[in-house]
Scaffold this motif. Structure first.
Motif, PDB file in Angstrom:
ATOM      1  N   ASP A  98     -62.692  12.216  79.243  1.00  0.00           N
ATOM      2  CA  ASP A  98     -63.734  12.662  80.157  1.00  0.00           C
ATOM      3  C   ASP A  98     -63.553  14.105  80.602  1.00  0.00           C
ATOM      4  OD1 ASP A  98     -65.016   9.917  82.121  1.00  0.00           O
ATOM      5  OD2 ASP A  98     -65.998  11.320  80.777  1.00  0.00           O
ATOM      6  N   ALA A  99     -63.423  14.998  79.631  1.00  0.00           N
ATOM      7  CA  ALA A  99     -63.128  16.387  79.975  1.00  0.00           C
ATOM      8  C   ALA A  99     -64.193  16.989  80.888  1.00  0.00           C
ATOM      9  CB  ALA A  99     -62.996  17.214  78.706  1.00  0.00           C
ATOM     10  N   LEU A 100     -65.455  16.654  80.643  1.00  0.00           N
ATOM     11  CA  LEU A 100     -66.519  17.265  81.447  1.00  0.00           C
ATOM     12  C   LEU A 100     -66.450  16.825  82.893  1.00  0.00           C
ATOM     13  CD1 LEU A 100     -69.700  17.461  79.249  1.00  0.00           C
ATOM     14  CD2 LEU A 100     -68.015  19.183  79.806  1.00  0.00           C
ATOM     15  N   ALA A 101     -66.036  15.584  83.112  1.00  0.00           N
ATOM     16  CA  ALA A 101     -65.910  15.118  84.489  1.00  0.00           C
ATOM     17  C   ALA A 101     -64.862  15.945  85.215  1.00  0.00           C
ATOM     18  CB  ALA A 101     -65.522  13.650  84.509  1.00  0.00           C
ATOM     19  N   VAL A 102     -63.829  16.322  84.473  1.00  0.00           N
ATOM     20  CA  VAL A 102     -62.784  17.143  85.087  1.00  0.00           C
ATOM     21  C   VAL A 102     -63.365  18.486  85.505  1.00  0.00           C
ATOM     22  CG1 VAL A 102     -60.561  18.219  84.725  1.00  0.00           C
ATOM     23  CG2 VAL A 102     -61.047  16.013  83.722  1.00  0.00           C
ATOM     24  N   ILE A 103     -64.198  19.030  84.620  1.00  0.00           N
ATOM     25  CA  ILE A 103     -64.840  20.301  84.951  1.00  0.00           C
ATOM     26  C   ILE A 103     -65.680  20.126  86.215  1.00  0.00           C
ATOM     27  CG2 ILE A 103     -66.319  22.143  84.076  1.00  0.00           C
ATOM     28  CD1 ILE A 103     -63.616  21.475  82.558  1.00  0.00           C
ATOM     29  N   ILE A 105     -65.083  18.222  88.649  1.00  0.00           N
ATOM     30  CA  ILE A 105     -64.180  18.247  89.806  1.00  0.00           C
ATOM     31  C   ILE A 105     -63.780  19.674  90.139  1.00  0.00           C
ATOM     32  CG2 ILE A 105     -61.935  17.520  90.649  1.00  0.00           C
ATOM     33  CD1 ILE A 105     -62.265  15.134  88.701  1.00  0.00           C
ATOM     34  N   VAL A 106     -63.513  20.433  89.076  1.00  0.00           N
ATOM     35  CA  VAL A 106     -63.122  21.826  89.303  1.00  0.00           C
ATOM     36  C   VAL A 106     -64.198  22.528  90.114  1.00  0.00           C
ATOM     37  CG1 VAL A 106     -62.685  24.031  88.186  1.00  0.00           C
ATOM     38  CG2 VAL A 106     -61.738  21.942  87.220  1.00  0.00           C
TER      39      VAL A 106
ATOM     40  N   CYS B   9     -65.067  23.380  79.148  1.00  0.00           N
ATOM     41  CA  CYS B   9     -63.769  22.784  78.841  1.00  0.00           C
ATOM     42  C   CYS B   9     -62.678  23.845  78.917  1.00  0.00           C
ATOM     43  CB  CYS B   9     -63.823  22.218  77.423  1.00  0.00           C
ATOM     44  SG  CYS B   9     -62.957  20.682  77.235  1.00  0.00           S
ATOM     45  N   TRP B  15     -58.029  26.906  84.170  1.00  0.00           N
ATOM     46  CA  TRP B  15     -57.801  26.678  85.600  1.00  0.00           C
ATOM     47  C   TRP B  15     -56.581  25.775  85.799  1.00  0.00           C
ATOM     48  CZ3 TRP B  15     -58.140  22.324  88.823  1.00  0.00           C
ATOM     49  CH2 TRP B  15     -58.136  22.601  90.187  1.00  0.00           C
ATOM     50  N   TYR B  50     -66.038  14.937  74.610  1.00  0.00           N
ATOM     51  CA  TYR B  50     -65.502  13.624  74.995  1.00  0.00           C
ATOM     52  C   TYR B  50     -64.501  13.038  74.010  1.00  0.00           C
ATOM     53  CZ  TYR B  50     -69.546  13.570  78.072  1.00  0.00           C
ATOM     54  OH  TYR B  50     -70.475  13.887  78.988  1.00  0.00           O
ATOM     55  N   ARG B  83     -67.711   6.959  76.778  1.00  0.00           N
ATOM     56  CA  ARG B  83     -67.501   8.365  76.422  1.00  0.00           C
ATOM     57  C   ARG B  83     -66.017   8.684  76.336  1.00  0.00           C
ATOM     58  NH1 ARG B  83     -71.988  11.321  80.223  1.00  0.00           N
ATOM     59  NH2 ARG B  83     -73.781  10.755  78.956  1.00  0.00           N
ATOM     60  N   TRP B 132     -64.273  10.638  89.396  1.00  0.00           N
ATOM     61  CA  TRP B 132     -64.023  11.385  88.148  1.00  0.00           C
ATOM     62  C   TRP B 132     -62.544  11.318  87.812  1.00  0.00           C
ATOM     63  CZ3 TRP B 132     -66.532  13.853  92.322  1.00  0.00           C
ATOM     64  CH2 TRP B 132     -67.926  13.923  92.194  1.00  0.00           C
ATOM     65  N   GLY B 134     -60.965  11.574  85.135  1.00  0.00           N
ATOM     66  CA  GLY B 134     -60.490  12.608  84.212  1.00  0.00           C
ATOM     67  C   GLY B 134     -59.369  12.142  83.315  1.00  0.00           C
ATOM     68  N   TRP B 135     -59.524  10.970  82.720  1.00  0.00           N
ATOM     69  CA  TRP B 135     -58.535  10.491  81.749  1.00  0.00           C
ATOM     70  C   TRP B 135     -58.573  11.400  80.536  1.00  0.00           C
ATOM     71  CZ3 TRP B 135     -55.491   7.140  83.913  1.00  0.00           C
ATOM     72  CH2 TRP B 135     -55.988   6.232  84.843  1.00  0.00           C
TER      73      TRP B 135
END
Lengths: 126, 335
Positions: A98-103, A105-106, B9, B15, B50, B83, B132, B134-135
């Motif tokens: 879920d990389a986009l979800a991390v973004i 959060i950022v 990404c 960051w 994803y 996803r 979120w 974030g896994w």
């Protein structure tokens, strides 16, 4: 056309059902995995029906968008214990990527910091 | 859209990577490991949206000389509605590709020991929180004791340097899940018998008998006193209908652990199938004694019932009904 599709579908159904269980577990002997598990875990695991778990996972994978042609090979590569751990839990287990979800959060963090006044980065935008 | 996702990404990773730790030094690295490791030859597959599961899995598989790309793994491990990819499916797909999915003990230094031994490690990180989570899957490919950092193949970044503290925190939050994709027969640096045989038994359970055999064999050499690897070898022989081999391999397991219920039960079953009902009856009686109240009791009872029903006279070449490991080597296959 519809008949043809139904015909293909029923053939697929039959093949899929035949493929469903790995043939390694044979009558009589206790599988190595079963022996290993029996040493780690209590007997209650044995009461969970593996065949049921297998069907449930198969249905869930299909419902969650996995292509029908791949559902069976994916299920076939799992052990009974893995199937039991997935059954009913596919919605909740960690799904990496879920990389986009991390973004998200950022940005959320940045927004909060901005709102609180720690940061001053969004002011430069009109 | 894809481009935007990749850009986002990359920003996110910069960051995350930028926030290096400033806390107290901690010794997560093993005492005897080298000061710095980087497995530069580990391939890199930048992930699509994803799809870090397929990308990370392809990385560890390809590092072990499996010819595979993330795109080929997508249909095997990607779950569209989530996803993402589930841990169990990465394990299963590793098996399907003929590799042994070894789940490492959840300890910091175990990760670094494997890196020092030249093996990239597939890890699950939790980078977010709340709604979120974030896994994220990444592949650990190095560390630097001096810089207190680790190196990852992660997302779209070929060489992500992350502070060891931040990494271990994300790994801790991800449940300390780490997997090696071993060539069957290859042992991890800090191999634990239960973990290894468990993984080998997984290969056996899904029908990867050649791979399972190689793994059991190296386990039997690494832990010569353990019964389980021999039970595994015997079960593989049985699965291949080689009853004579299975019988003597069960004897090997029982010589190491006379109280092993599975080996005793299976030995009885094989004796029965070889036409040695008397010997089978003796064996299953012993198994029943050990199985009482345990998880395998039902299976043993079932075997006992089948043996009790058998009526055929013993085959001529049956072993003398003694439970000594060396007695039965003469072979007892009925004509």
């Amino acid at each position: 056309m519809i008949f043809f599709r139904r015909f293909i579908a029923s053939i697929l159904c039959v093949t899929v059902l035949n493929l469903s269980s790995p043939l390694v577990a044979q009558a009589g002997v206790i599988g190595t995995l079963q022996a290993v598990e029996s040493q780690h875990r209590t007997a209650d695991l044995a009461t969970v029906n593996s065949a049921l778990a297998r069907d449930q996972v198969r249905a869930q994978l299909g419902a969650m968008g996995v292509d029908a042609t791949h559902v069976d090979s994916r299920v076939a590569a799992m052990t009974d214990a893995e199937l039991r751990s997935l059954a009913g839990e596919i919605e909740n287990l960690p799904a990496g990527a879920d990389a986009l979800a991390v973004i998200g959060i950022v940005f959320l963090v940045l927004l909060i910091l901005e709102a609180v006044g720690v940061l001053d980065i969004f002011k430069s935008f009109p | 859209m894809k481009l935007a996702a990749h850009a986002a990404c990359a920003i996110g990773w910069l960051w995350l990577a930028g926030c290096t730790a400033s806390g107290p030094r901690q010794e997560a690295f093993g005492e005897t490991d080298p000061a710095q490791v980087e497995l530069e030859a580990t391939p890199f597959f930048p992930q699509s949206e994803y799809q870090c599961g397929p990308a990370a899995l392809a990385t560890v598989l390809a590092a072990g000389a499996v010819d595979v790309t993330p795109d080929e793994l997508v249909p095997e491990v990607y779950l569209p509605a989530r996803r993402g990819s589930l841990q169990v499916e990465l394990v299963a797909a590793t098996r399907a590709r003929g590799r042994l999915p070894y789940l490492l003990a959840p300890l910091d230094d175990v990760l670094f020991d494997e890196l020092a031994a030249g093996r990239p490690v597939l890890v699950l990180q939790k980078l977010g929180a709340g709604p979120w989570p974030g896994w994220h899957y990444a592949v650990l490919v190095g560390y630097d004791r001096e810089r207190q950092s680790v190196l990852l193949r992660s997302g779209t970044t070929r060489r992500l340097e992350m502070s060891v503290r931040r990494f271990l925190w994300s790994w801790q939050r991800g449940g300390r899940w780490a997997m090696l994709a071993l060539e069957p027969g290859e042992l991890p640096a800090g191999a634990e018998m239960d973990r290894y045989v468990d993984a080998a038994a997984g290969l056996e359970a899904v029908g990867k008998l050649d791979e399972a055999t190689r793994a059991y064999r190296s386990a039997s050499l690494r832990w010569p006193d353990a019964a389980l690897p021999w039970l595994g070898l015997a079960n593989v022989a049985y699965a291949r209908d080689d009853l004579t081999a299975a019988q003597s391999l069960y004897e090997e397991a029982l010589a190491r652990d006379p109280a092993d219920v599975a080996a005793r039960n299976n030995h009885a079953e094989v004796l029965l199938q070889l036409g040695c009902r008397s010997a089978a009856a003796l064996e299953i009686a012993v198994a029943q004694g050990h199985a009482r109240g345990g998880a395998l009791e039902a299976a043993v009872t079932e075997t006992a019932a089948r043996i009790a029903e058998a009526t055929a006279p013993d085959a001529a070449a049956c072993p003398t009904p003694a439970r000594d490991a060396n007695v039965v080597d003469g072979g007892a296959r009925p004509e």
